[in-house]
Design a protein around this motif. Sequence first.
Motif, PDB file in Angstrom:
ATOM      1  N   ALA A  49       0.803  -1.221   0.000  1.00 42.50           N
ATOM      2  CA  ALA A  49       0.000   0.000   0.000  1.00 42.50           C
ATOM      3  C   ALA A  49       0.836   1.271   0.000  1.00 42.50           C
ATOM      4  N   ALA A  50       2.111   1.179   0.343  1.00 41.26           N
ATOM      5  CA  ALA A  50       2.939   2.347   0.658  1.00 41.26           C
ATOM      6  C   ALA A  50       3.220   3.265  -0.529  1.00 41.26           C
ATOM      7  N   ASN A  51       3.525   4.522  -0.218  1.00 37.74           N
ATOM      8  CA  ASN A  51       4.030   5.462  -1.218  1.00 37.74           C
ATOM      9  C   ASN A  51       5.442   5.045  -1.618  1.00 37.74           C
ATOM     10  N   LYS A  52       5.733   5.094  -2.900  1.00 40.72           N
ATOM     11  CA  LYS A  52       7.032   4.662  -3.407  1.00 40.72           C
ATOM     12  C   LYS A  52       7.800   5.819  -4.039  1.00 40.72           C
ATOM     13  N   ASP A  53       9.079   5.619  -4.196  1.00 38.74           N
ATOM     14  CA  ASP A  53       9.980   6.598  -4.794  1.00 38.74           C
ATOM     15  C   ASP A  53       9.583   6.847  -6.253  1.00 38.74           C
ATOM     16  N   LEU A  54       9.349   8.113  -6.595  1.00 43.88           N
ATOM     17  CA  LEU A  54       8.929   8.469  -7.955  1.00 43.88           C
ATOM     18  C   LEU A  54      10.089   8.957  -8.821  1.00 43.88           C
ATOM     19  N   SER A  55      11.283   9.020  -8.263  1.00 43.80           N
ATOM     20  CA  SER A  55      12.408   9.581  -9.006  1.00 43.80           C
ATOM     21  C   SER A  55      12.866   8.663 -10.132  1.00 43.80           C
ATOM     22  N   LYS A  56      13.464   9.258 -11.142  1.00 47.53           N
ATOM     23  CA  LYS A  56      14.099   8.549 -12.262  1.00 47.53           C
ATOM     24  C   LYS A  56      13.140   7.593 -12.977  1.00 47.53           C
ATOM     25  N   GLY A  57      11.853   7.932 -12.962  1.00 49.14           N
ATOM     26  CA  GLY A  57      10.873   7.135 -13.706  1.00 49.14           C
ATOM     27  C   GLY A  57      10.535   5.796 -13.097  1.00 49.14           C
ATOM     28  N   LYS A  58      10.867   5.582 -11.835  1.00 48.50           N
ATOM     29  CA  LYS A  58      10.599   4.294 -11.193  1.00 48.50           C
ATOM     30  C   LYS A  58       9.110   3.972 -11.235  1.00 48.50           C
ATOM     31  N   THR A  59       8.793   2.701 -11.401  1.00 46.32           N
ATOM     32  CA  THR A  59       7.408   2.313 -11.668  1.00 46.32           C
ATOM     33  C   THR A  59       6.714   1.577 -10.530  1.00 46.32           C
ATOM     34  N   GLU A  60       7.420   1.255  -9.444  1.00 45.99           N
ATOM     35  CA  GLU A  60       6.734   0.574  -8.343  1.00 45.99           C
ATOM     36  C   GLU A  60       5.795   1.539  -7.637  1.00 45.99           C
ATOM     37  N   ARG A  61       4.604   1.047  -7.295  1.00 49.87           N
ATOM     38  CA  ARG A  61       3.607   1.845  -6.584  1.00 49.87           C
ATOM     39  C   ARG A  61       2.880   0.970  -5.578  1.00 49.87           C
ATOM     40  N   GLY A  62       2.403   1.603  -4.506  1.00 47.54           N
ATOM     41  CA  GLY A  62       1.489   0.947  -3.589  1.00 47.54           C
ATOM     42  C   GLY A  62       0.069   1.320  -3.971  1.00 47.54           C
ATOM     43  N   TRP A  63      -0.888   0.444  -3.704  1.00 47.08           N
ATOM     44  CA  TRP A  63      -2.262   0.743  -4.122  1.00 47.08           C
ATOM     45  C   TRP A  63      -2.799   1.999  -3.449  1.00 47.08           C
ATOM     46  N   TYR A  96       3.312  -4.017  -6.685  1.00 50.74           N
ATOM     47  CA  TYR A  96       2.626  -3.565  -7.889  1.00 50.74           C
ATOM     48  C   TYR A  96       3.446  -2.540  -8.673  1.00 50.74           C
ATOM     49  N   ASN A  97       3.239  -2.541  -9.981  1.00 49.60           N
ATOM     50  CA  ASN A  97       3.709  -1.436 -10.808  1.00 49.60           C
ATOM     51  C   ASN A  97       2.582  -0.407 -10.898  1.00 49.60           C
ATOM     52  N   ILE A  98       2.759   0.641 -11.704  1.00 49.15           N
ATOM     53  CA  ILE A  98       1.756   1.715 -11.784  1.00 49.15           C
ATOM     54  C   ILE A  98       0.405   1.149 -12.217  1.00 49.15           C
ATOM     55  N   TYR A  99       0.422   0.331 -13.237  1.00 47.82           N
ATOM     56  CA  TYR A  99      -0.823  -0.250 -13.737  1.00 47.82           C
ATOM     57  C   TYR A  99      -1.509  -1.082 -12.660  1.00 47.82           C
ATOM     58  N   GLY A 100      -0.770  -1.972 -12.024  1.00 48.73           N
ATOM     59  CA  GLY A 100      -1.363  -2.836 -11.011  1.00 48.73           C
ATOM     60  C   GLY A 100      -1.921  -2.059  -9.838  1.00 48.73           C
ATOM     61  N   ALA A 101      -1.181  -1.048  -9.386  1.00 47.00           N
ATOM     62  CA  ALA A 101      -1.634  -0.257  -8.244  1.00 47.00           C
ATOM     63  C   ALA A 101      -2.902   0.512  -8.554  1.00 47.00           C
ATOM     64  N   THR A 102      -3.028   1.024  -9.780  1.00 43.02           N
ATOM     65  CA  THR A 102      -4.246   1.752 -10.137  1.00 43.02           C
ATOM     66  C   THR A 102      -5.439   0.807 -10.239  1.00 43.02           C
ATOM     67  N   VAL A 103      -5.227  -0.364 -10.794  1.00 42.26           N
ATOM     68  CA  VAL A 103      -6.319  -1.343 -10.894  1.00 42.26           C
ATOM     69  C   VAL A 103      -6.800  -1.745  -9.501  1.00 42.26           C
ATOM     70  N   VAL A 104      -5.864  -2.059  -8.615  1.00 42.16           N
ATOM     71  CA  VAL A 104      -6.230  -2.485  -7.268  1.00 42.16           C
ATOM     72  C   VAL A 104      -6.864  -1.333  -6.488  1.00 42.16           C
ATOM     73  N   ALA A 105      -6.318  -0.125  -6.613  1.00 36.28           N
ATOM     74  CA  ALA A 105      -6.901   1.031  -5.926  1.00 36.28           C
ATOM     75  C   ALA A 105      -8.337   1.266  -6.374  1.00 36.28           C
ATOM     76  N   ASN A 106      -8.593   1.113  -7.656  1.00 37.28           N
ATOM     77  CA  ASN A 106      -9.941   1.283  -8.195  1.00 37.28           C
ATOM     78  C   ASN A 106     -10.905   0.262  -7.587  1.00 37.28           C
ATOM     79  N   LEU A 107     -10.471  -0.988  -7.532  1.00 40.75           N
ATOM     80  CA  LEU A 107     -11.311  -2.042  -6.961  1.00 40.75           C
ATOM     81  C   LEU A 107     -11.560  -1.821  -5.474  1.00 40.75           C
ATOM     82  N   LEU A 108     -10.536  -1.407  -4.750  1.00 38.95           N
ATOM     83  CA  LEU A 108     -10.693  -1.204  -3.313  1.00 38.95           C
ATOM     84  C   LEU A 108     -11.488   0.062  -3.016  1.00 38.95           C
ATOM     85  N   ALA A 109     -11.412   1.061  -3.886  1.00 39.39           N
ATOM     86  CA  ALA A 109     -12.276   2.235  -3.742  1.00 39.39           C
ATOM     87  C   ALA A 109     -13.743   1.826  -3.895  1.00 39.39           C
TER      88      ALA A 109
END
Length: 279
Positions: A33-47, A242-255
């Motif tokens: 779920a956590a906030n991830k480092d956005l620098s240098k185009g990194k793609t890991e995200r928490g939902w 999760y990557n960006i895509y996965g985190a957005t999909v999961v966040a949408n479902l959990l919302a």
Amino acid sequence: MKKLLIAAVTLLMLTAATPVKKTTIFVIGDSTAANKDLSKGKTERGWAQMLQMYFDSTMIRVDNHAVNGRSSKSFINEGRWDKVLSLIKPGDYVVIQFGHNDEKPKADRHTDPGSTFDYNLAKFVRETREKGGIPVLMNCVVRRNFFVQVPENDDDEKLRTQTFKDGVKMVEGDTLIDTHGLYRVAPRDVAQRMNCHFVDANQITHDLEQGLGTEASKKLHMWYRPGEEPTEPQGKQDNTHYNIYGATVVANLLADALCEEIPVLSKYRTNAKSYKRKQ
């Protein structure tokens, strides 16, 4: 008539000057779920990093306090819960999601379902209510585990330093296999005992990953072949994060699930466009 006009103008000015009271949705949990480092185009995200996209930011503020590698035990012992507790206002929500690290063997993180894990979850619920907040228990999201035999994994955080060639060399089947056991059951049990809101994030993400199947579910995660993702040139086989895509999909479902469990939140639900992972 003149007095009425002055009164109306005064009321309008007072109304305009009154700030809109925002409700905060706090999230506490681990790296999924956590906030991830956005620098240098990194793609890991928490939902939960993506959850604000799905709620009207003029009325709802998502304040994400989930942190990589934390269990319910370490989140308390490090003083992180005390910080959240100091911020809760009456009417705010606290989404509570642990389990991935509570099941790990390290003494500073490990708890037992039906015992210390339940105690910590109950503490979060009780103390949220004492501040006038509204607790929401969630169980842990699934790992993408299609292996017939669950691989040994003593620390999900090690997955970040691995490359594609370091990935588990085991044959995958067609059925998603649970890795959480009673850690996915305990939050529901505590919610029932304490008459607390509960969202079955484990079942929701199980259905998502199983529905996509063995290959397509990889697109939700930090799962890249060498050369596929510029920020991960050596590739990666991370079936937890999760990557960006996965985190957005999961966040949408959990919302959606939050709005179903707590209908008043539906008034503030937005329909953000989901990120598309490159094929």
